[in-house]
Design an enzyme around this catalytic site. Structure first.
Site, PDB file in Angstrom:
ATOM      1  N   ASP A 145       0.833  -1.200   0.000  1.00 48.56           N
ATOM      2  CA  ASP A 145       0.000   0.000   0.000  1.00 48.56           C
ATOM      3  C   ASP A 145       0.870   1.253   0.000  1.00 48.56           C
ATOM      4  O   ASP A 145       1.992   1.246   0.526  1.00 48.56           O
ATOM      5  CB  ASP A 145      -0.885   0.036   1.254  1.00 48.56           C
ATOM      6  CG  ASP A 145      -1.953  -1.038   1.253  1.00 48.56           C
ATOM      7  OD1 ASP A 145      -2.203  -1.631   0.191  1.00 48.56           O
ATOM      8  OD2 ASP A 145      -2.528  -1.281   2.331  1.00 48.56           O
ATOM      9  N   VAL A 146       0.329   2.347  -0.530  1.00 39.82           N
ATOM     10  CA  VAL A 146       1.034   3.628  -0.504  1.00 39.82           C
ATOM     11  C   VAL A 146       1.441   3.980   0.931  1.00 39.82           C
ATOM     12  O   VAL A 146       2.544   4.477   1.175  1.00 39.82           O
ATOM     13  CB  VAL A 146       0.153   4.739  -1.109  1.00 39.82           C
ATOM     14  CG1 VAL A 146       0.766   6.109  -0.867  1.00 39.82           C
ATOM     15  CG2 VAL A 146      -0.042   4.512  -2.609  1.00 39.82           C
TER      16      VAL A 146
END
Length: 317
Positions: A145-146
């Site tokens: 995930d970012v």
């Protein structure tokens, strides 16, 4: 564009309209994309109806009209070499590279994302990586995930890409995360096996739901501090937001993870602006040599600081 809209494949596209109305609205529905995007193409002279240029977005068209659109490449998914602060290399050879991904960096470019990417950072560092699949996703065999930092492997050759994709699919990769979760899970060592799917009431969230995809998370408490506990987590499956969703469902969300129910007061106390979740270790059989590779990513500064504070090693401020 919304989650239901897409960016069509670049190139000439012929469409026979199934309804009458304003061309921007009708064509947008036919292409499953946004009216603003179609309007821009009309302004750029990229849209013709019955072999005539369409002059304005509000022009009326009849059902059955033949429209040809010259769809340009989506600039937002082009790989742009860049220098990314905090980006590091944990392992590197002729076939693959394991990167240390900082928070705030996506795996690869995608429509609507304007931030840094692993693919762009590697290009900026002079790496040539596998071109399997879409060009903007070259070499990407798994994602973080970012908002999650840590170790991530990228293929540099076609043979490495094929082998690593198979390893992730067959679940032979050892994916070890560390997470600081609120409270103290009971039991201290356990397995969460609960299906995950899209949250029925929130477009960008996931949840434990009936009929979701099988998802299995193994965990062990490393340290307990009262308001939070440090866990080592082994993922058997790799669903989007899996760790965040599973521990939120247990009422032990990752500290700082406001999307999944974390206490904002504790997040502020620990100085967290994202979830305390880190891809700490990655182990796999080298897809070419067969050698066992194990790479560890140290905690980044923000997570280390929060951990020291909850331990009582340092005061905040």
């Amino acid at each position: 564009m919304t989650a239901a809209e897409t960016y069509p494949e670049p190139g000439l596209r012929e469409v026979v309209l199934g309804e009458a109305g304003r061309i921007d609205a009708v064509l947008a529905r036919a292409l499953a994309t946004s009216r603003s995007l179609v309007s821009r193409w009309i302004e750029e002279g990229r849209v013709r109806c019955e072999d005539q240029p369409v002059g304005r977005a509000s022009a009326k068209v009849a059902a059955g009209a033949r429209v040809v659109v010259d769809i340009p490449v989506d600039e937002s998914v082009l790989v742009r070499p860049e220098v990314v602060d905090g980006f590091g290399i944990l392992y590197d050879d002729d076939d693959l590279v394991v990167v240390d991904k900082p928070v705030g960096v996506a795996a690869h470019p995608s429509p609507g994302w304007r931030g840094s990417t692993v693919v762009g950072a590697l290009a900026g560092a002079g790496y040539r990586i596998s071109t399997s699949g879409a060009q903007e996703r070259a070499g990407i065999v798994h994602r973080l995930d970012v908002g999650t930092s840590g170790a991530m492997v990228v293929a540099k050759t076609e043979r490495a890409y094929t082998g690593l994709k198979a390893a992730f699919k067959e679940r032979t990769v050892d994916k070890v995360y560390h997470a600081l979760v609120q409270g103290l899970p009971d039991p201290l060592t356990g397995t969460i096996a609960a299906p995950i799917g899209r949250h029925p009431g929130h477009e960008w969230k996931f949840a434990v739901i009936e009929g979701g995809r099988d998802s299995v998370t193994h965990y062990e408490v490393i340290e307990a501090f009262g308001p939070a506990s440090l866990l080592e987590i082994h993922l058997e499956t790799g669903r989007t937001h899996q760790i965040r969703v599973h521990f939120s469902a247990l009422k032990h969300p990752c500290a700082g993870d406001l999307m999944y129910g974390a206490d904002p007061a504790l997040a502020a106390e620990l100085g967290l602006t994202r979830q305390w979740l880190h891809a700490h270790r990655l182990g796999f059989e080298h897809p070419v040599t067969g050698e066992r590779i194990s790479v560890t990513s140290p905690y980044p500064q923000d997570l280390e600081y929060a951990l020291r504070h909850v331990r009582g090693d340092v005061p905040l401020g």
